[in-house]
Motif scaffolding. Structure first.
Motif, PDB file in Angstrom:
ATOM      1  N   LEU A  24       1.111  -1.029   0.044  1.00  0.00           N
ATOM      2  CA  LEU A  24       0.041  -0.521   0.208  1.00  0.00           C
ATOM      3  C   LEU A  24       0.784   1.329  -0.117  1.00  0.00           C
ATOM      4  CD1 LEU A  24      -3.050  -0.682   2.649  1.00  0.00           C
ATOM      5  CD2 LEU A  24      -2.762   0.000  -0.461  1.00  0.00           C
ATOM      6  N   PRO A  25       2.099   1.448   0.885  1.00  0.00           N
ATOM      7  CA  PRO A  25       2.555   2.482   1.009  1.00  0.00           C
ATOM      8  C   PRO A  25       3.387   3.041  -0.264  1.00  0.00           C
ATOM      9  CG  PRO A  25       3.325   1.549   2.735  1.00  0.00           C
ATOM     10  CD  PRO A  25       2.304   0.578   1.704  1.00  0.00           C
ATOM     11  N   LEU A  26       3.779   2.111  -1.096  1.00  0.00           N
ATOM     12  CA  LEU A  26       4.377   1.919  -2.582  1.00  0.00           C
ATOM     13  C   LEU A  26       3.797   2.525  -4.008  1.00  0.00           C
ATOM     14  CD1 LEU A  26       6.809  -1.134  -1.321  1.00  0.00           C
ATOM     15  CD2 LEU A  26       6.604   1.495  -1.230  1.00  0.00           C
ATOM     16  N   ASP A  27       2.425   1.893  -3.718  1.00  0.00           N
ATOM     17  CA  ASP A  27       1.576   2.014  -4.887  1.00  0.00           C
ATOM     18  C   ASP A  27       0.791   3.265  -5.208  1.00  0.00           C
ATOM     19  OD1 ASP A  27      -0.859  -0.336  -4.385  1.00  0.00           O
ATOM     20  OD2 ASP A  27      -0.512   1.978  -3.681  1.00  0.00           O
ATOM     21  N   GLU A  28       0.733   4.378  -4.886  1.00  0.00           N
ATOM     22  CA  GLU A  28       0.381   5.224  -5.071  1.00  0.00           C
ATOM     23  C   GLU A  28       1.586   6.052  -6.221  1.00  0.00           C
ATOM     24  OE1 GLU A  28       2.372   8.249  -2.695  1.00  0.00           O
ATOM     25  OE2 GLU A  28       2.073   7.064  -1.259  1.00  0.00           O
ATOM     26  N   ASN A  29       1.104   7.510  -6.763  1.00  0.00           N
ATOM     27  CA  ASN A  29       1.365   8.062  -7.560  1.00  0.00           C
ATOM     28  C   ASN A  29       2.934   8.062  -7.359  1.00  0.00           C
ATOM     29  OD1 ASN A  29       0.390  10.059  -5.762  1.00  0.00           O
ATOM     30  ND2 ASN A  29      -1.513  10.175  -7.758  1.00  0.00           N
TER      31      ASN A  29
END
Ligand code: HEM
Ligand code: HEM
Lengths: 53, 715
Positions: A48-53
């Protein structure tokens, strides 16, 4: 040292035993649940922390 | 395919909190350094009330905890929450109110603490009006956070957010619990609980202030920013789940480890010990989870100062959480308690864990929201080494000082006397260590300036993206499927999560308090212990105002070497819980920079105190206690006396009915008596009976007197 700790543990009365028991139960439930959770769910959460823009 | 929604992240609030973090960090640490220097050069208080050690010590702790770390928490939460939930913060207005509200609380603290407006409860020194403001702003933060969670686009709540939620709930409960008071005036109030009970409530709070302000929110930040900086997911998400529940569940019970060997009932002390030792497991689970996240990336750690800061932070967390449980074992605590060992432990946690993680996050986040690169990676590396060096120079001498002090306190000569019967010898012996600590503090602070310079350059080179554009699909409401995983269900339901964490922390609190509050036999009464006289009561409030509790304990522990040192007359023994039943608040203290005072009553003549308080070195050559000249100039303010008596009566202090009207008479009579004695001996100033110093002397002379067998106890 450990002997001393153990001796001291004898001073616990029910007031202290109850919380310990509650904790043990909660801990057991949480651990079992966490350890048996599905792999893809865990992977998705972890990313989750890694898959934002 | 679902529609992709466009929105933006609020970076301005993040930036504001970041600037506030750095700003208050410098202020708070400068005050800490100043306090450290005063311990070697007492003259640095310039004989000014507002600058004396007892008043700036709480200023330091409040500034670094609630201003530096507090703003650091908000900075990290505002940045990560939006991105983890793929939505903007719930309300820009609430974000603004939160930011400015929090800063105004800090300013209020910075004004009132030097003025001596303090409750004397450690880390809860601020008084009722400010407490109410804190509660309001905290609720604003809560609404803003839960609002954001409710309007999220991401279904799942990442573990960092659980830590934020647990933090919010627990701090709310703690803040209310520890501030139950009966107001006397706008500022002044008395705690509802007295003595042992007050101590228990306070350390239930104090411990969890450490746990839920310095630890859980920062663990949340670790779980977000470490994977970001390392560009890889956390080592084990399963472990993080266990870490979370075990940690918040156990933490809350451990408070009594601050009160070992005190007058707290044995079972409560044992409970504190057992749970503290159990805390190693989740704490180290968390630490390992952090460090192992970097497995296979150690080559990057070598080059990236941000990762370096994080690694050292997590390692320091591991050290503090290994040391803490050790300090909770009674035989170890017998050594560490009241000495600089505690201060060493504290600063491993705060300089190492909180400080370093904050720096790492700042270096990571500022260039991103300013859409640029860090001005100088080299300078950040330099800062890293400076900070590490500063931490070592700060903490190592204090361990040495703590052990030295302890072994000097308890050294006996073969004839059975204390080897260092004069407490002052045990102080002067460790002054060189205090000197090195101050050097360490200076180095550490210097590092912060280097960082501020570097970040300032970065900010000038970039430009703030106030509203960072983002897009995400709207949230798909999950339908509960039969047999769905329990944990999935709970983390999808923030309110349920909130409820469960509340239950987890409440069980611990309640089990501790209820027996104490309800079962009378836990505090055995002592018939000869009487309420304070009005003059003593006023003197006690001055003792609180001056922050004497920052250096003096009032708790003689049941050790031969403590009883021998402090029970000079040999007839009172160690401190009993029944002696404190009129103590609102309790004043046991947590650091013995000076000697214990619980048995100081009638140890010296009034005239000794009179000279000592004006210039401590006249009676005690080499003393580092600050002088208190203003107590000799200020008239004692008795305007609140009747209201104080009434408030205490309401709390069952057995003053006779209608005593509020007569108290002043009694006060004047006792003051005149003390003043007469002093004048006869040394012909001091006129109007002496009106001065504050008389009240303080009256209070000091009362300490420990009641428990002595008659005739000393006749009052
Ligand atoms: C330049 C850095 C710092 C210096 C020079 C410094 C100095 C001091 C000094 C002199 C004391 C009083 C010790 C005593 O009474 O013997 C103290 C206490 C304390 N400091 Fe610091 N400090 C620094 C940084 C920090 C930071 C960053 C934090 C927290 C985030 C912190 C938290 C505390 C706490 C909680 C106490 C009270 C300890 C207790 O009562 O047991 N300090 N500090
Ligand atoms: C497993 C974790 C920990 C345990 C069991 C623990 C335990 C303890 C114990 C036993 C004391 C001494 C109490 C006394 O003798 O008065 C203490 C003091 C303290 N610890 Fe820890 N500790 C832990 C982690 C930490 C961390 C990570 C920090 C900071 C970030 C921290 C900050 C403090 C502070 C500020 C005090 C001083 C309280 C005072 O007397 O004013 N601790 N801790």
């Amino acid at each position: 040292m450990y002997k001393y700790i153990l001796e001291r543990a004898g001073d616990l009365d029910w007031m202290a035993i109850v919380p310990l028991l509650i904790f043990t139960i909660v801990f057991a439930i949480v651990s079992i649940r966490a350890l048996t959770a599905k792999k893809d769910y865990i992977n998705r959460m972890a990313s989750l922390p890694l898959d934002e823009n | 395919m679902t529609q992709i929604e466009k929105f933006s992240y609020d970076n301005k609030s993040v930036r504001n909190f970041a600037v506030a973090t750095a700003f208050w960090g410098i202020i708070g640490m400068t005050v800490g350094l100043w306090a450290a220097l005063q311990l070697i050069f007492p003259a640095l208080n310039f004989a000014t009330a507002e600058l004396s050690f007892g008043r700036i010590r709480p200023l330091h702790t409040n500034a670094v905890i609630f201003a530096f770390v507090g703003n650091g928490i908000f900075m990290g939460v505002y940045y990560s929450l939006q991105r983890l939930l793929k939505t903007r913060m719930y309300s820009d207005l609430l974000s603004k109110i939160h930011f400015w509200g929090w800063q105004s609380i800090i300013v209020a603290a910075a004004i009132t603490l030097p003025l001596g407006l303090t409750s004397s409860h450690e880390y809860a020194e601020l008084l009722l009006p400010i407490d109410i403001l804190i509660a309001l702003i905290w609720i604003v933060f809560g609404i803003n956070m839960f609002g954001t969670i409710l309007k999220r686009r991401e279904n799942h709540l990442y573990v960092a957010i659980w830590f934020y939620i647990a933090t919010w709930v627990t701090v709310t409960v703690l803040h209310i619990g520890n501030n139950l008071v009966v107001p006397v005036s706008f500022w002044h109030s008395y705690p509802v609980f007295a003595g042992v009970q007050d101590a228990l409530v306070q350390w239930w709070y104090g411990h969890n202030a450490v746990a839920f302000f310095l630890t859980t929110p920062y663990l949340g930040l670790m779980y977000y920013f470490l994977p970001k900086a390392a560009k890889r997911p956390v080592f084990s998400y399963r472990l993080s789940i266990i870490h979370f529940w075990a940690l918040i569940f156990i933490y809350i019970w451990a408070g009594p480890h601050h009160l070992l060997f005190t007058s707290l009932p044995d079972w409560a002390q044992s409970l504190g010990t057992v749970f503290s030792i159990m805390l190693i497991a989740p704490s180290w689970g968390g630490m390992l989870n952090g460090l192992l996240t970097l497995r296979g990336a150690w080559d990057r750690v070598r080059n990236d100062p941000i990762l370096k800061f994080m690694v050292v932070a997590i390692t320091a967390y591991g050290m503090a959480t290994f040391e803490g449980p050790m300090l909770s074992i009674k035989s170890v605590n017998a050594i560490s308690h009241f000495t600089d060992w505690t201060i060493g432990h504290v600063h491993v946690g705060t300089l190492g864990w909180n400080g370093m993680l904050t720096f790492g996050v700042l270096y990571w986040l500022i260039p991103r929201i300013y859409n640029t690169k860090l001005y100088s990676v080299k300078l950040a590396n330099t800062h890293f080494w400076i900070a590490t060096l500063g931490t070592l120079f700060y903490t190592i001498p204090l361990y040495w000082a703590g052990w030295t002090q302890h072994f000097m306190w308890k050294a006996f000569v073969p004839e059975g006397y204390l080897q260092y019967g004069n407490f002052l010898e045990t102080v002067t012996a460790i002054l060189p260590m205090y000197g090195i600590r101050a050097v360490g503090g200076t180095i550490y602070l210097l590092g912060v300036f280097v960082m501020v310079y570097n970040l300032r350059k970065t900010i000038v080179a970039g430009s703030l993206i106030e509203n960072e554009a983002a897009e995400a699909a709207p949230r798909v409401q999950h339908v509960k499927v039969k047999g769905e995983h329990w944990h999935r269900w709970i983390e999808r339901k923030p309110i349920t999560l909130l409820l469960f964490s509340t239950i987890a922390i409440l069980i611990g609190g309640l089990v501790e308090f209820f027996p104490m509050v309800l079962v009378d036999e836990n505090v055995p009464k002592i018939a000869s212990v009487q309420p304070y006289t009005p003059l003593e009561l006023e003197g006690r409030d001055l003792y609180i105002r001056e922050g004497c509790v920052g250096c003096h304990s009032q708790m003689v522990r049941p050790f031969r070497w403590e009883v021998e040192r402090y029970d000079i007359m040999g007839d009172a023994g160690y401190s009993k819980s029944g002696e404190f039943i009129y103590d609102r608040p309790f004043l046991w203290g947590s650091k013995r920079t000076g000697p214990d005072l619980h048995r100081v009553g009638k140890k010296y003549q009034d005239a000794w105190h009179f000279s000592h308080m004006r210039e401590p070195t006249t009676t005690s050559p080499g003393s580092i206690m600050p002088p208190y000249p203003w107590l000799y100039e200020n008239d004692l303010d008795v305007s609140l006396l009747p209201a104080k008596i009434r408030a205490l009566q309401m709390l069952n202090t057995p003053y006779p009915e209608g005593y509020d009207e007569k108290a002043l008479q009694d006060l004047e009579k006792q003051a005149a008596e003390i003043a007469r004695g002093l004048k006869e001996e040394s012909g001091y100033v006129d109007d002496l009976e009106k001065k504050e110093i008389i009240a303080i002397i009256a209070y000091l002379q009362r300490l420990g007197v009641d428990i002595r067998p008659a005739p000393a106890a006749v009052k």
